[in-house]
Write an enzyme that holds these catalytic residues in place. Structure first.
Site, PDB file in Angstrom:
ATOM      1  N   ARG A 276       0.926  -1.072   0.022  1.00  0.00           N
ATOM      2  CA  ARG A 276       0.060  -0.209   0.140  1.00  0.00           C
ATOM      3  C   ARG A 276       0.667   1.345   0.029  1.00  0.00           C
ATOM      4  NH1 ARG A 276      -4.252  -2.969   3.974  1.00  0.00           N
ATOM      5  NH2 ARG A 276      -5.252  -3.847   2.191  1.00  0.00           N
TER       6      ARG A 276
ATOM      7  N   TYR B  79      -6.734  -0.948  -6.496  1.00  0.00           N
ATOM      8  CA  TYR B  79      -5.815  -2.187  -6.249  1.00  0.00           C
ATOM      9  C   TYR B  79      -5.120  -2.071  -4.710  1.00  0.00           C
ATOM     10  CZ  TYR B  79      -2.065  -0.487  -9.463  1.00  0.00           C
ATOM     11  OH  TYR B  79      -1.012   0.255 -10.121  1.00  0.00           O
ATOM     12  N   GLU B  80      -4.468  -3.176  -4.452  1.00  0.00           N
ATOM     13  CA  GLU B  80      -4.032  -3.281  -3.317  1.00  0.00           C
ATOM     14  C   GLU B  80      -4.996  -2.947  -2.002  1.00  0.00           C
ATOM     15  OE1 GLU B  80      -1.296  -4.288  -4.521  1.00  0.00           O
ATOM     16  OE2 GLU B  80       0.096  -4.691  -2.823  1.00  0.00           O
ATOM     17  N   GLY B  81      -6.453  -3.223  -2.173  1.00  0.00           N
ATOM     18  CA  GLY B  81      -7.381  -2.821  -1.336  1.00  0.00           C
ATOM     19  C   GLY B  81      -7.849  -1.681  -1.805  1.00  0.00           C
TER      20      GLY B  81
END
Ligand SMILES: Cc1cc2nc3c(=O)[nH]c(=O)nc-3n(C[C@H](O)[C@H](O)[C@H](O)COP(=O)(O)OP(=O)(O)OC[C@H]3O[C@@H](n4cnc5c(N)ncnc54)[C@H](O)[C@@H]3O)c2cc1C
Length: 178
Positions: free
Chosen positions: A42, A161-163
């Site tokens: 993140r 992306y990446e949450g």
């Protein structure tokens, strides 16, 4: 839509059986490992978003200083100058959040909250900044020649992306409720 320099495809496995001796960890290892990887990742995506925002801001500032409308450079119109002021402020705040999360990672601290904050905020700044950078370029912002349309398309994935941003808020709210 964007990040065309990064090729993404589906991989489909049908009827695949993996023997037990090929496992790389015990039961439950995978989820915890994936979460730890995402925490670190993140900061990377937050920094990517910051780079996209900074690039869009620099292009918009340069354009606003040269493009004339109504007998003056458009930066002299307060509506345009205020957009640039907002961009500069938000980019600086996003940079501070990225540095904070990165410093905490270097110090070996738990970065689930600071990484989520950096990503949530920086990706929002990337989206807001690129949309306004296109606006400052007028019609030229919408076509490929001035590159800001690409930055606007690239910015969107940083909120996914990446949450996703919604997931970052879940991570942050759980952390502050501890
Ligand atoms: C080109 C590309 C490359 C990608 N590369 C990566 C990568 O390298 N690493 C990576 O981690 N991801 C990557 N992703 C993102 C990943 O594939 C998923 O798209 C992402 O994790 C979101 O999951 P989803 O698409 O299933 O959305 P869903 O989970 O179906 O979510 C749909 C919507 O509902 C919201 N939502 C879901 N659950 C909740 C909840 N509990 N509370 C509130 N809102 C919720 C989501 O925020 C979203 O707005 C990539 C995506 C693309 C398009």
């Amino acid at each position: 839509m964007g990040i065309r320099g990064s090729d993404t495809h589906s991989l489909i496995f049908n009827n695949v059986k993996v023997p037990k001796e090929n496992r790389i960890g015990a039961d439950g290892f995978g989820f915890n490992f994936a979460m730890a990887v995402l925490n670190g990742g993140r900061i990377g995506i937050a920094s990517q978003a910051l780079g996209i925002a900074s690039g869009a801001y620099e292009l918009a500032l340069k354009y606003a200083k040269t493009r004339k409308a109504f007998k003056t450079e458009i930066i002299n119109h307060q509506a345009i100058a205020f957009k640039l002021a907002d961009m500069a402020t938000q980019i600086t705040a996003a940079r501070m959040l990225c540095f904070k999360a990165a410093c905490e990672k270097d110090a070996g601290k738990d970065i689930s909250e600071s990484g989520a904050m950096a990503k949530l905020y920086s990706s929002q700044v990337a989206m807001d900044t690129t949309i306004e950078a296109v606006q400052i370029h007028g019609g030229y912002g919408y076509v490929k020649e001035y590159h800001v349309e690409r930055l606007m398309r690239d910015a969107k994935i940083t909120q996914i992306y990446e949450g996703t941003s919604e997931i970052q808020k879940i991570v942050i709210s759980r952390s502050i409720a501890k």
